[in-house]
Enzyme design. Structure first.
Site, short mmCIF file in Angstrom:
data_model
loop_
_atom_site.label_atom_id
_atom_site.label_comp_id
_atom_site.label_asym_id
_atom_site.label_seq_id
_atom_site.Cartn_x
_atom_site.Cartn_y
_atom_site.Cartn_z
CG HIS A 160 -0.21 0.39 2.50
ND1 HIS A 160 0.69 -0.45 3.09
CD2 HIS A 160 -0.24 1.50 3.27
CE1 HIS A 160 1.16 0.11 4.18
NE2 HIS A 160 0.62 1.30 4.31
N1 UDP Z 1 -3.55 -4.74 9.16
C1 UDP Z 1 -4.82 -5.24 9.44
N2 UDP Z 1 -5.61 -5.58 8.39
C2 UDP Z 1 -5.22 -5.48 7.09
C3 UDP Z 1 -3.92 -4.99 6.83
C4 UDP Z 1 -3.11 -4.61 7.90
O1 UDP Z 1 -5.21 -5.37 10.60
O2 UDP Z 1 -6.00 -5.81 6.18
C5 UDP Z 1 -2.71 -4.33 10.30
C6 UDP Z 1 -1.35 -4.99 10.33
O3 UDP Z 1 -1.43 -6.22 10.98
C7 UDP Z 1 -0.52 -3.98 11.08
C8 UDP Z 1 -1.12 -2.68 10.67
O4 UDP Z 1 -2.41 -2.96 10.16
O5 UDP Z 1 -0.69 -4.12 12.47
C9 UDP Z 1 -0.24 -2.07 9.62
O6 UDP Z 1 -0.89 -1.10 8.96
P1 UDP Z 1 -0.40 -0.51 7.59
O7 UDP Z 1 0.24 -1.57 6.79
O8 UDP Z 1 -1.59 0.19 7.02
O9 UDP Z 1 0.61 0.61 8.04
P2 UDP Z 1 2.13 0.71 8.37
O10 UDP Z 1 2.46 -0.27 9.44
O11 UDP Z 1 2.88 0.47 7.11
O12 UDP Z 1 2.30 2.11 8.83
#
Ligand code: UDP
Length: 355
Positions: free
Chosen positions: A206
């Protein structure tokens, strides 16, 4: 102590779930949650508040789907008004989003103390909006709660020792959340049987750096399609940003696509998968918490200790490397018995420090 917590995006809800539960145990602490509205879809926001029993936000600014400048500007304006009315002792923010920098800026200019959870992380890529947000937030924070040793070292290298800020290595609140909710996920989630999953790789994709560029996105899409067809089925909860960008670039992901899932489903997917492939920050660590190797579709990572320990590899956006590394990491038995992110008590550490 009156604390205003500003959250707006999915990973912040998960981190807040851990820390808010700890705040609630202390009668001296009153936490008021402000949701900026950055993530607003039911399966990117509401589901986390419900499942994880995060206290309902007292304010929802409903600011989303705007350019970086417009979004951050309107958030600062909205948060400032709340701060003027509520007069908190402290404002607390997580991570590296526009909600993070907006909250910190609004508070600092009103001389309200700022605590930054997940301080000190660096990708050293100033083209990432997240890098700009985290560097600026760190610089104006009074309490820098670092999840890792490398985060503390980054701040030291940048001269933070000579600033009037408190730096504490607390461990990672995401580990607290993962440990706590992992005890409940099996009874709460049916996703594995529902999707009839056997051996599979779990993927998420994403980041703007991957989805905005047609070249990068098409390399990754081709790689994931090939892995799904020839190596191992790939399950990918599709982020709304990626869905829109795939359509805009005319690309088709031919893997098992599902809607974004709640945290219990995510934990079950993590527990049961053979490998994680991601460009998410949070998921790289969660792969480690659930003892899975990870192939990271980025050029850099803030979680360098995962690379150093051989449980994570960076493949950029290179189709060939993605396919080859997937083969290697699927068959690699790694050592996950190292303590990189604390013992699941980062929230206790943070609250103790604040009190
Ligand atoms: N996550 C979730 N459902 C999804 C995709 C991600 O619960 O369909 C959780 C994932 O386990 C993690 C968090 O969302 O804890 C990460 O979010 P994201 O990838 O949007 O952001 P980043 O960590 O890159 O800032």
């Amino acid at each position: 102590m009156k604390i205003i917590t500003v959250i707006g995006a999915r990973p912040q809800f998960i981190k807040a779930a851990a820390l808010s539960r700890e705040f609630a145990k202390h009668e001296h602490i009153e936490e008021i949650i402000v949701h900026t509205g950055q993530h607003f879809d039911a399966n990117m926001s509401e589901v986390f508040f419900e499942e994880m029993e995060i206290p309902k936000p007292s304010y929802n600014l409903e600011i989303n789907s705007l350019s970086h400048g417009a979004m951050t500007g309107r958030m600062i304006e909205g948060i400032e008004e709340i701060l003027l009315n509520e007069k908190p002792d402290l404002l607390l923010v997580y991570g590296d989003t526009n909600s993070t920098i907006a909250g910190a800026l609004a508070a600092k200019k009103l001389h309200i103390k700022v605590a930054h959870v997940e301080a000190g992380l660096r990708s050293f890529n100033m083209e990432m909006p997240e890098e700009i947000n985290r560097i600026l937030t760190d610089r104006i924070s009074d309490y820098l709660f670092c999840p890792t040793d490398s985060a503390v070292n980054n701040l030291k290298k940048e001269g933070y020792d000579s600033l009037d800020a408190t730096i504490v290595r607390t461990g990672d609140v995401m580990q607290d959340a993962a440990l706590f909710y992992a005890q409940k996920s099996k009874e709460k989630s049916t996703i594995i049987s529902q999707l009839g999953l056997q051996k599979f790789a779990l993927a998420t994709l994403h980041r703007a750096e991957n989805t905005d560029s047609k070249e990068r996105l098409s390399q990754l899409v081709e790689g994931l399609n090939e892995i799904h067809e020839t190596i191992c089925p790939v399950v990918l909860p599709l982020h709304p940003r990626t869905k829109a960008k795939l359509a805009a670039h005319g690309l088709e992901l031919k893997v098992k696509l599902i809607d974004p899932v709640g945290y219990f489903d995510m934990i079950e997917l993590l527990k049961n998968c053979a490998l994680v492939m991601t460009d998410s920050g949070g998921l790289q660590k969660e792969a480690f918490f659930f003892r899975k190797n990870c192939v990271t579709m980025r050029d850099q990572t803030e979680w360098v200790e995962l690379i150093e320990n051989g449980v994570n590899v960076l493949i950029g956006a290179d189709k060939k490397k993605l396919v080859e590394s997937t083969r290697t990491m699927l068959n690699k038995s790694s050592n996950f018995d190292v303590n990189l992110y604390g013992n699941g008590n980062a929230s206790v550490h943070i609250v103790t420090e604040l009190l």
